[in-house]
Scaffold this active site. Structure first.
Site, PDB file in Angstrom:
ATOM      1  N   ASP A 207      -3.348  -0.818  -3.487  1.00  0.00           N
ATOM      2  CA  ASP A 207      -4.185  -1.236  -2.358  1.00  0.00           C
ATOM      3  C   ASP A 207      -5.132  -2.284  -2.922  1.00  0.00           C
ATOM      4  O   ASP A 207      -5.890  -1.984  -3.855  1.00  0.00           O
ATOM      5  CB  ASP A 207      -4.954  -0.019  -1.823  1.00  0.00           C
ATOM      6  CG  ASP A 207      -5.784  -0.379  -0.597  1.00  0.00           C
ATOM      7  OD1 ASP A 207      -6.185  -1.561  -0.474  1.00  0.00           O
ATOM      8  OD2 ASP A 207      -6.024   0.514   0.229  1.00  0.00           O
TER       9      ASP A 207
ATOM     10  N   HIS B  96       8.286 -21.685   7.773  1.00  0.00           N
ATOM     11  CA  HIS B  96       9.713 -21.405   7.523  1.00  0.00           C
ATOM     12  C   HIS B  96      10.628 -22.394   8.251  1.00  0.00           C
ATOM     13  O   HIS B  96      11.794 -22.514   7.904  1.00  0.00           O
ATOM     14  CB  HIS B  96      10.059 -19.941   7.837  1.00  0.00           C
ATOM     15  CG  HIS B  96      10.158 -19.644   9.281  1.00  0.00           C
ATOM     16  ND1 HIS B  96       9.078 -19.320  10.053  1.00  0.00           N
ATOM     17  CD2 HIS B  96      11.216 -19.640  10.117  1.00  0.00           C
ATOM     18  CE1 HIS B  96       9.469 -19.125  11.290  1.00  0.00           C
ATOM     19  NE2 HIS B  96      10.760 -19.306  11.367  1.00  0.00           N
TER      20      HIS B  96
ATOM     21  N   ARG C  27       0.828  -1.205   0.000  1.00  0.00           N
ATOM     22  CA  ARG C  27       0.000   0.000   0.000  1.00  0.00           C
ATOM     23  C   ARG C  27       0.867   1.261   0.000  1.00  0.00           C
ATOM     24  O   ARG C  27       0.443   2.298  -0.509  1.00  0.00           O
ATOM     25  CB  ARG C  27      -0.877  -0.035   1.260  1.00  0.00           C
ATOM     26  CG  ARG C  27      -2.234   0.526   1.043  1.00  0.00           C
ATOM     27  CD  ARG C  27      -3.135   0.220   2.201  1.00  0.00           C
ATOM     28  NE  ARG C  27      -2.414   0.020   3.455  1.00  0.00           N
ATOM     29  CZ  ARG C  27      -3.006  -0.180   4.613  1.00  0.00           C
ATOM     30  NH1 ARG C  27      -4.317  -0.213   4.678  1.00  0.00           N
ATOM     31  NH2 ARG C  27      -2.318  -0.362   5.711  1.00  0.00           N
TER      32      ARG C  27
ATOM     33  N   HIS D  40       4.794 -24.976  13.369  1.00  0.00           N
ATOM     34  CA  HIS D  40       6.194 -25.406  13.484  1.00  0.00           C
ATOM     35  C   HIS D  40       6.347 -26.690  14.301  1.00  0.00           C
ATOM     36  O   HIS D  40       7.031 -27.635  13.897  1.00  0.00           O
ATOM     37  CB  HIS D  40       7.037 -24.316  14.150  1.00  0.00           C
ATOM     38  CG  HIS D  40       6.880 -22.969  13.526  1.00  0.00           C
ATOM     39  ND1 HIS D  40       6.798 -22.788  12.166  1.00  0.00           N
ATOM     40  CD2 HIS D  40       6.781 -21.726  14.057  1.00  0.00           C
ATOM     41  CE1 HIS D  40       6.661 -21.496  11.897  1.00  0.00           C
ATOM     42  NE2 HIS D  40       6.643 -20.836  13.034  1.00  0.00           N
TER      43      HIS D  40
ATOM     44  N   LYS E  62       2.137 -17.853   6.847  1.00  0.00           N
ATOM     45  CA  LYS E  62       1.279 -18.248   7.961  1.00  0.00           C
ATOM     46  C   LYS E  62       0.737 -16.975   8.627  1.00  0.00           C
ATOM     47  O   LYS E  62       1.378 -15.934   8.491  1.00  0.00           O
ATOM     48  CB  LYS E  62       2.052 -19.110   8.960  1.00  0.00           C
ATOM     49  CG  LYS E  62       2.942 -18.302   9.919  1.00  0.00           C
ATOM     50  CD  LYS E  62       3.309 -19.049  11.179  1.00  0.00           C
ATOM     51  CE  LYS E  62       3.725 -18.068  12.238  1.00  0.00           C
ATOM     52  NZ  LYS E  62       4.307 -18.548  13.418  1.00  0.00           N
TER      53      LYS E  62
ATOM     54  N   ASP F  85       0.130 -19.977  17.356  1.00  0.00           N
ATOM     55  CA  ASP F  85       1.295 -19.312  16.777  1.00  0.00           C
ATOM     56  C   ASP F  85       2.446 -20.288  16.499  1.00  0.00           C
ATOM     57  O   ASP F  85       3.168 -20.123  15.519  1.00  0.00           O
ATOM     58  CB  ASP F  85       1.773 -18.203  17.741  1.00  0.00           C
ATOM     59  CG  ASP F  85       2.833 -17.312  17.115  1.00  0.00           C
ATOM     60  OD1 ASP F  85       2.631 -16.893  15.972  1.00  0.00           O
ATOM     61  OD2 ASP F  85       3.862 -17.049  17.777  1.00  0.00           O
TER      62      ASP F  85
ATOM     63  N   LYS G 144      14.710 -24.540   7.248  1.00  0.00           N
ATOM     64  CA  LYS G 144      15.922 -24.542   8.068  1.00  0.00           C
ATOM     65  C   LYS G 144      16.761 -25.780   7.756  1.00  0.00           C
ATOM     66  O   LYS G 144      16.227 -26.876   7.639  1.00  0.00           O
ATOM     67  CB  LYS G 144      15.569 -24.549   9.564  1.00  0.00           C
ATOM     68  CG  LYS G 144      14.982 -23.239  10.063  1.00  0.00           C
ATOM     69  CD  LYS G 144      14.638 -23.373  11.548  1.00  0.00           C
ATOM     70  CE  LYS G 144      13.907 -22.157  12.067  1.00  0.00           C
ATOM     71  NZ  LYS G 144      14.756 -20.988  12.277  1.00  0.00           N
TER      72      LYS G 144
ATOM     73  N   LYS H 257       6.991 -18.682  25.416  1.00  0.00           N
ATOM     74  CA  LYS H 257       7.780 -17.447  25.372  1.00  0.00           C
ATOM     75  C   LYS H 257       8.373 -17.205  26.758  1.00  0.00           C
ATOM     76  O   LYS H 257       7.850 -17.701  27.752  1.00  0.00           O
ATOM     77  CB  LYS H 257       6.876 -16.271  25.007  1.00  0.00           C
ATOM     78  CG  LYS H 257       6.439 -16.328  23.546  1.00  0.00           C
ATOM     79  CD  LYS H 257       5.958 -14.986  23.077  1.00  0.00           C
ATOM     80  CE  LYS H 257       5.707 -14.992  21.584  1.00  0.00           C
ATOM     81  NZ  LYS H 257       6.930 -15.074  20.777  1.00  0.00           N
TER      82      LYS H 257
ATOM     83  N   GLU I 136      11.296 -20.027  23.372  1.00  0.00           N
ATOM     84  CA  GLU I 136      11.811 -18.698  23.027  1.00  0.00           C
ATOM     85  C   GLU I 136      12.104 -17.944  24.315  1.00  0.00           C
ATOM     86  O   GLU I 136      11.424 -18.163  25.327  1.00  0.00           O
ATOM     87  CB  GLU I 136      10.759 -17.901  22.254  1.00  0.00           C
ATOM     88  CG  GLU I 136      10.346 -18.512  20.931  1.00  0.00           C
ATOM     89  CD  GLU I 136       9.291 -17.641  20.250  1.00  0.00           C
ATOM     90  OE1 GLU I 136       9.631 -17.003  19.249  1.00  0.00           O
ATOM     91  OE2 GLU I 136       8.149 -17.594  20.732  1.00  0.00           O
TER      92      GLU I 136
HETATM   93  P1  NAD Z   1       3.461  -5.953   8.155  1.00  0.00           P
HETATM   94  O1  NAD Z   1       2.253  -5.421   8.826  1.00  0.00           O
HETATM   95  O2  NAD Z   1       4.798  -5.489   8.609  1.00  0.00           O
HETATM   96  O3  NAD Z   1       3.364  -5.643   6.589  1.00  0.00           O
HETATM   97  C1  NAD Z   1       2.180  -5.811   5.868  1.00  0.00           C
HETATM   98  C2  NAD Z   1       2.392  -5.418   4.411  1.00  0.00           C
HETATM   99  O4  NAD Z   1       1.118  -5.523   3.757  1.00  0.00           O
HETATM  100  C3  NAD Z   1       2.891  -3.995   4.194  1.00  0.00           C
HETATM  101  O5  NAD Z   1       3.785  -3.983   3.107  1.00  0.00           O
HETATM  102  C4  NAD Z   1       1.602  -3.228   3.825  1.00  0.00           C
HETATM  103  O6  NAD Z   1       1.839  -2.105   2.978  1.00  0.00           O
HETATM  104  C5  NAD Z   1       0.849  -4.289   3.061  1.00  0.00           C
HETATM  105  N1  NAD Z   1      -0.599  -4.013   3.058  1.00  0.00           N
HETATM  106  C6  NAD Z   1      -1.398  -3.819   4.136  1.00  0.00           C
HETATM  107  N2  NAD Z   1      -2.660  -3.559   3.723  1.00  0.00           N
HETATM  108  C7  NAD Z   1      -2.645  -3.593   2.365  1.00  0.00           C
HETATM  109  C8  NAD Z   1      -3.626  -3.412   1.367  1.00  0.00           C
HETATM  110  N3  NAD Z   1      -4.907  -3.102   1.662  1.00  0.00           N
HETATM  111  N4  NAD Z   1      -3.257  -3.563   0.066  1.00  0.00           N
HETATM  112  C9  NAD Z   1      -1.977  -3.850  -0.255  1.00  0.00           C
HETATM  113  N5  NAD Z   1      -1.001  -4.039   0.647  1.00  0.00           N
HETATM  114  C10 NAD Z   1      -1.327  -3.898   1.944  1.00  0.00           C
HETATM  115  O7  NAD Z   1       3.345  -7.541   8.224  1.00  0.00           O
HETATM  116  P2  NAD Z   1       4.526  -8.613   8.269  1.00  0.00           P
HETATM  117  O8  NAD Z   1       4.986  -8.758   9.674  1.00  0.00           O
HETATM  118  O9  NAD Z   1       5.533  -8.305   7.224  1.00  0.00           O
HETATM  119  O10 NAD Z   1       3.737  -9.973   7.936  1.00  0.00           O
HETATM  120  C11 NAD Z   1       3.333 -10.283   6.616  1.00  0.00           C
HETATM  121  C12 NAD Z   1       2.753 -11.695   6.608  1.00  0.00           C
HETATM  122  O11 NAD Z   1       3.743 -12.606   7.028  1.00  0.00           O
HETATM  123  C13 NAD Z   1       1.568 -11.898   7.543  1.00  0.00           C
HETATM  124  O12 NAD Z   1       0.716 -12.873   6.992  1.00  0.00           O
HETATM  125  C14 NAD Z   1       2.228 -12.462   8.785  1.00  0.00           C
HETATM  126  O13 NAD Z   1       1.327 -13.234   9.544  1.00  0.00           O
HETATM  127  C15 NAD Z   1       3.296 -13.318   8.154  1.00  0.00           C
HETATM  128  N6  NAD Z   1       4.435 -13.594   9.035  1.00  0.00           N
HETATM  129  C16 NAD Z   1       5.201 -12.584   9.513  1.00  0.00           C
HETATM  130  C17 NAD Z   1       6.278 -12.862  10.335  1.00  0.00           C
HETATM  131  C18 NAD Z   1       7.185 -11.789  10.850  1.00  0.00           C
HETATM  132  O14 NAD Z   1       8.164 -12.129  11.516  1.00  0.00           O
HETATM  133  N7  NAD Z   1       6.936 -10.532  10.569  1.00  0.00           N
HETATM  134  C19 NAD Z   1       6.560 -14.196  10.681  1.00  0.00           C
HETATM  135  C20 NAD Z   1       5.762 -15.217  10.165  1.00  0.00           C
HETATM  136  C21 NAD Z   1       4.701 -14.894   9.340  1.00  0.00           C
END
Ligand code: NAD
Length: 492
Positions: A95, A181, A52, A243, A151, A238, A185, A341, A219
């Protein structure tokens, strides 16, 4: 499908949805850079980031450069290769809820497409079905395209089915790559190598020789600013549903006929289907929920979960279970599973304790013979340790003295030359090449949810709320009773 399990040609375009997010910056783009630097991406390979955030390609490249400077060790990057990597990147703001910007995005994808396309949905899962629908409507989801999903796939079985239905309405299952993920590993894949690449262990890998199995994902961190997400999820959703259950599958599964997507995932699914449901009546003696209170981790005082969250909560930050895999191989062997945790130390490990020798010839001299054990550590370092009884050196005029010693294989020493890779390097390479072996199939996800739902429903019916445990410990005292009541002890 080729012998390697690939479904099609390598993708020449990767489209990352959520490319400005936390995961993309910390893991995805640094991993892609790792593949680029090692010459594993085709010359014409491009990556289109979309999110976005209102950026142009130049600003996105600057952002990625900063992520690489922060995340990739200096020894693993050089100015020239970073510049060539950034040249592969494009950005399109969109978006998904806005049809005009979605059209601009699909036009951009069409303009960049030269062959197969991999879409990686790294946004909140509620966007997965709408994104797939946009791609389908733009005729960008047919043969030669595949989609990778982060996930969590749902919150329970019903929501997982809804997400999967939404995605598979556009992409058939063979083109859906669900990320866990942990499967990327090295240490987790090495578990398969250890089991199926050696003749030594497999004959012992069953109920006749194994007394108990423990799988721990501990963790030391708290919720780290992800409180709102975590509080809706808890340790069981979670960590356990994905995992930890994947580790159960790889530990307990039968040898697949080949290392290919169908054979491996069929065997994992059989394990999930063999997990004995933990019925309401079994809940009190076979499950423990915990939540951390203030304490100290590594000598540093840390607040309790509710203080970190800023409100009262009944979410579990710890879960321990006594589970059973009801099949011939594992009949009667308890699988003790725990994740939490703010534990005493960070550890992901699988511990297999073998049965005691049938008769100890050293009993008269008072020497205790402890059971053998195999410990496969995945975190913080990869290490395989086989615990054996050994004679303590000396003349022993009053009889032999024995001690347990470890045959220790620290893989980081054995393979010093190899660069430690991020899990997403493996996962991206496989998804780009269309090999789904290390991704989770729909039936695995849904079967795992069904089992977890049973436990969470049981907690609800019995009104179970988490027992407190001080941060920096291995969970509530009732977790000790979970094993001790059966003559076993957690490895700490
Ligand atoms: P984040 O909130 O940091 O980023 C979300 C992204 O989605 C941003 O780039 C945002 O611009 C985009 N976005 C939000 N609304 C939008 C819309 N309406 N249209 C287009 N783009 C939009 O989230 P994150 O932590 O990077 O996580 C992303 C995914 O990965 C999620 O499904 C999360 O559950 C999964 N995940 C994240 C982690 C982690 O460590 N961050 C670990 C495992 C899984």
């Amino acid at each position: 499908m080729s012998a390697s399990g690939s479904v099609s040609r390598p993708a020449s375009l990767l489209v990352i949805f959520g490319a400005t997010g936390d995961l993309a910056g910390r893991m995805l783009l640094p991993s892609l850079y790792g593949l680029h630097r090692d010459g594993l991406l085709a010359t014409d390979f491009r990556c289109l980031g979309t999110a976005r955030s209102d950026l142009d390609t130049g600003a996105f490249r600057d952002q990625v450069r900063q992520h690489l400077e922060k995340r990739v060790p200096v020894a693993d990057r050089d100015t020239d290769s970073v510049a060539r990597f950034l040249d592969r990147l494009e950005y399109q703001a969109a978006d998904v809820a806005d049809s005009q910007s979605a059209t601009a995005l699909t036009e951009r994808i069409k303009a960049l497409r030269t062959g197969d396309v991999l879409y990686h949905l790294s946004t909140a899962p509620r966007f997965y079905a709408p994104i797939c629908a946009v791609l389908g409507a733009a005729r960008l989801a047919g043969a030669g395209t595949r989609v990778m999903l982060e996930k969590p796939i749902g919150h329970d079985l019903a929501s997982a089915v809804a997400i999967n239905d939404g995605v598979t309405a556009t992409f058939d299952e063979s083109r859906v790559f669900r990320v866990d993920h942990y499967l990327g590993k090295e240490g987790v894949q090495n578990l398969l190598a250890l089991r199926f690449g050696n003749a030594l262990f497999e004959p012992l890998w069953n109920a006749r020789h194994i007394e108990q199995v423990q799988i721990t994902v501990a963790e030391t961190i708290g919720v780290e600013g992800r409180g709102d997400y975590y509080d809706h999820s808890g340790a069981s959703r979670d960590m356990l549903q994905n995992h930890l259950l994947q580790l159960v599958c790889l530990t307990a599964m039968e040898p697949p006929s080949q290392f290919d997507p169908s054979a491996v995932r069929n065997e994992k699914l059989k394990v999930l289907r063999s997990l004995r449901p933990i019925e309401v009546a079994d809940i009190p003696n076979n499950s423990v929920a915990g939540q951390y209170t203030a304490g100290a981790v590594d000598g540093v005082a840390v607040p309790g979960y509710r203080d970190e969250l800023g409100r009262a909560s009944n979410t579990e930050t710890y879960i321990a279970l006594r589970a059973h895999v009801d099949n011939w191989r594992w009949s009667g062997v308890p699988f003790y599973l725990r994740t939490g945790k703010r534990m005493a130390r960070r550890a992901t490990e699988i511990y297999l304790q073998f049965r005691a020798v049938p008769h100890s010839i050293f009993a008269n001299s008072g020497a205790a013979v402890e059971p053998n054990a195999l410990i496969i550590s995945l975190q913080p370092e990869e290490r395989i340790e086989l615990r054996l009884m050994h004679k303590t050196p000396g003349l022993d005029r009053n009889g032999l003295k024995l001690a347990q010693v470890a045959l220790d294989l620290e893989t980081s020493d054995a393979f010093k030359q190899a660069r430690r890779r991020l899990a997403y390097e493996r996962l991206y390479l496989d998804a780009i090449e269309g090999n789904g072996t290390l991704f989770v199939r729909r039936d695995e996800t849904e079967t795992a949810w069904q089992w977890i739902d049973g436990i969470l429903d049981g907690w609800q019916k019995l009104g179970i709320s988490p027992k407190s445990y001080p941060a920096g410990t291995f969970g509530p005292s009732s977790a000790v009773a979970l094993t001790e009541r059966h003559g076993h002890s957690w490895r700490e």
